[in-house]
Motif scaffolding. Sequence first.
Motif, short mmCIF file in Angstrom:
data_model
loop_
_atom_site.label_atom_id
_atom_site.label_comp_id
_atom_site.label_asym_id
_atom_site.label_seq_id
_atom_site.Cartn_x
_atom_site.Cartn_y
_atom_site.Cartn_z
N PHE A 1 -3.79 -1.45 41.43
CA PHE A 1 -3.94 -2.90 41.50
C PHE A 1 -5.26 -3.35 40.87
O PHE A 1 -5.28 -4.30 40.08
CB PHE A 1 -3.87 -3.36 42.96
CG PHE A 1 -3.94 -4.85 43.14
CD1 PHE A 1 -2.80 -5.63 42.97
CD2 PHE A 1 -5.13 -5.48 43.46
CE1 PHE A 1 -2.85 -7.02 43.13
CE2 PHE A 1 -5.19 -6.85 43.62
CZ PHE A 1 -4.05 -7.62 43.45
N LYS A 2 -6.34 -2.67 41.19
CA LYS A 2 -7.64 -3.03 40.61
C LYS A 2 -7.63 -2.88 39.10
O LYS A 2 -8.10 -3.77 38.37
CB LYS A 2 -8.74 -2.15 41.22
CG LYS A 2 -9.11 -2.50 42.64
CD LYS A 2 -10.29 -1.64 43.12
CE LYS A 2 -10.81 -2.09 44.46
NZ LYS A 2 -12.02 -1.34 44.87
N ASN A 3 -7.09 -1.77 38.62
CA ASN A 3 -7.04 -1.54 37.18
C ASN A 3 -6.20 -2.60 36.47
O ASN A 3 -6.55 -3.08 35.39
CB ASN A 3 -6.50 -0.15 36.87
CG ASN A 3 -7.47 0.96 37.27
OD1 ASN A 3 -8.66 0.72 37.47
ND2 ASN A 3 -6.96 2.17 37.42
N MET A 4 -5.05 -2.95 37.09
CA MET A 4 -4.18 -3.96 36.51
C MET A 4 -4.88 -5.32 36.44
O MET A 4 -4.83 -6.01 35.41
CB MET A 4 -2.89 -4.08 37.33
CG MET A 4 -1.98 -5.21 36.92
SD MET A 4 -0.47 -5.28 37.93
CE MET A 4 -1.18 -5.60 39.55
N CYS A 5 -5.54 -5.71 37.51
CA CYS A 5 -6.21 -7.01 37.55
C CYS A 5 -7.35 -7.07 36.54
O CYS A 5 -7.53 -8.08 35.83
CB CYS A 5 -6.73 -7.29 38.96
SG CYS A 5 -5.43 -7.63 40.16
N ALA A 21 1.09 0.68 49.80
CA ALA A 21 0.58 -0.57 50.38
C ALA A 21 -0.89 -0.74 50.03
O ALA A 21 -1.67 0.20 50.13
CB ALA A 21 0.77 -0.58 51.89
N LEU A 22 -1.27 -1.96 49.65
CA LEU A 22 -2.68 -2.25 49.43
C LEU A 22 -3.45 -2.13 50.73
O LEU A 22 -2.94 -2.47 51.80
CB LEU A 22 -2.86 -3.69 48.91
CG LEU A 22 -2.59 -4.01 47.44
CD1 LEU A 22 -3.03 -5.44 47.16
CD2 LEU A 22 -3.29 -3.04 46.51
N THR A 23 -4.70 -1.69 50.63
CA THR A 23 -5.60 -1.75 51.78
C THR A 23 -6.73 -2.75 51.54
O THR A 23 -7.52 -3.02 52.43
CB THR A 23 -6.20 -0.37 52.12
OG1 THR A 23 -7.15 0.00 51.11
CG2 THR A 23 -5.11 0.69 52.23
N LEU A 24 -6.80 -3.28 50.32
CA LEU A 24 -7.80 -4.32 50.03
C LEU A 24 -7.58 -5.53 50.94
O LEU A 24 -8.51 -6.19 51.37
CB LEU A 24 -7.71 -4.75 48.57
CG LEU A 24 -7.90 -3.63 47.53
CD1 LEU A 24 -7.60 -4.15 46.14
CD2 LEU A 24 -9.32 -3.07 47.61
N ARG A 25 -6.33 -5.80 51.21
CA ARG A 25 -5.89 -6.77 52.22
C ARG A 25 -4.53 -6.28 52.71
O ARG A 25 -3.84 -5.54 52.02
CB ARG A 25 -5.79 -8.18 51.66
CG ARG A 25 -4.74 -8.32 50.56
CD ARG A 25 -4.44 -9.75 50.22
NE ARG A 25 -3.49 -9.84 49.13
CZ ARG A 25 -2.88 -10.95 48.77
NH1 ARG A 25 -3.10 -12.06 49.43
NH2 ARG A 25 -2.04 -10.95 47.76
N LYS A 26 -4.15 -6.70 53.88
CA LYS A 26 -2.92 -6.17 54.48
C LYS A 26 -1.69 -6.89 53.93
O LYS A 26 -1.66 -8.11 53.78
CB LYS A 26 -2.97 -6.31 56.01
CG LYS A 26 -1.83 -5.60 56.72
CD LYS A 26 -2.10 -5.46 58.22
CE LYS A 26 -3.12 -4.39 58.51
NZ LYS A 26 -3.23 -4.09 59.96
N ASN A 39 1.87 -6.82 45.45
CA ASN A 39 2.10 -5.75 46.40
C ASN A 39 3.25 -6.06 47.34
O ASN A 39 3.90 -5.14 47.86
CB ASN A 39 0.83 -5.45 47.21
CG ASN A 39 0.89 -4.08 47.87
OD1 ASN A 39 0.81 -3.95 49.09
ND2 ASN A 39 1.08 -3.04 47.07
N TRP A 40 3.54 -7.32 47.55
CA TRP A 40 4.72 -7.72 48.33
C TRP A 40 5.97 -7.12 47.70
O TRP A 40 6.77 -6.45 48.36
CB TRP A 40 4.80 -9.24 48.38
CG TRP A 40 5.97 -9.80 49.11
CD1 TRP A 40 7.20 -10.08 48.59
CD2 TRP A 40 6.04 -10.17 50.50
NE1 TRP A 40 8.04 -10.60 49.56
CE2 TRP A 40 7.35 -10.67 50.73
CE3 TRP A 40 5.13 -10.15 51.54
CZ2 TRP A 40 7.74 -11.13 51.99
CZ3 TRP A 40 5.54 -10.61 52.79
CH2 TRP A 40 6.83 -11.10 53.01
#
Length: 282
Positions: free
Chosen positions: A8-12, A57-62, A192-193
Amino acid sequence: MSYADTLFKNMCRDILENGTSTEGEKVRPHWEDGTSAYTIKRFGVVNRYDLRKEFPALTLRKTALKSCMDEILWIYQRKSANIHDLNSHVWDEWADETGSIGKAYGYQIGVKSQYKEGMMDQMDRVLYDLKNNPFSRRIITNTYVHEDLSEMHLYPCAYSTTWNVTEEKGSDKLVLNMVLNQRSQDVLAANNWNVCQYAILLMMVAQVCDMVPGELLHVIADAHIYDRHVDAIRKLIGREEYPAPKVHLNPEVKDFYQFTTADLLVEDYQAGPQIKNIPIAV
């Protein structure tokens, strides 16, 4: 740390640094105040998640995993296009006075077609083929039906799944993999949803077909960050990461149509705080 966070971080970062802006162009989405909702977009984003290693699942936020599962059951199990059959309110803005979102998503999955084996809808066909002809290269669902688009309140975003079975050396069970094709995605609100939804769908189908859930390949034609989401994204990808949660299904369920959200078991889900009041373009 969670591999989903890394992806997710790399994509953003890639979208923000290498994407193109739609500012000043004619765009359909708008904000609640009526102004145009512009994006920074990246064409052809492909992310691969291996469910044999961890749940994505992301852990940056739930991510609300039970709500994710409820929506995927709404589409593929209940085959509904009415928000009264859904426990969350994510579709409320696109529903009419009866609660219908038109001939979209679950409606299309539930349309029956004639096959040589008999009448089946799309989900029943997937289950039939995986149980009777698992190495078929034709196991697909598609909700982007052109003749019905005018009667959909929103064109499908995640519109097709392709199912593919492989063998793993040393295992007595086949591995079930899936490609999720998505024409468009609001990265902050939905990335992530959608990943978690289809990971859960893959897990459920694998279980009832006595297979191992393998890889989820997520293909996004237009992955975008809205102009009013940029600051939130920058803050989100700067957060601390945690180990991925442990996510399992109730092993007693052997019929896809018997799953409920109570059968989703989530353990050790540590995550950062939620981002509240995210504006949603419509």
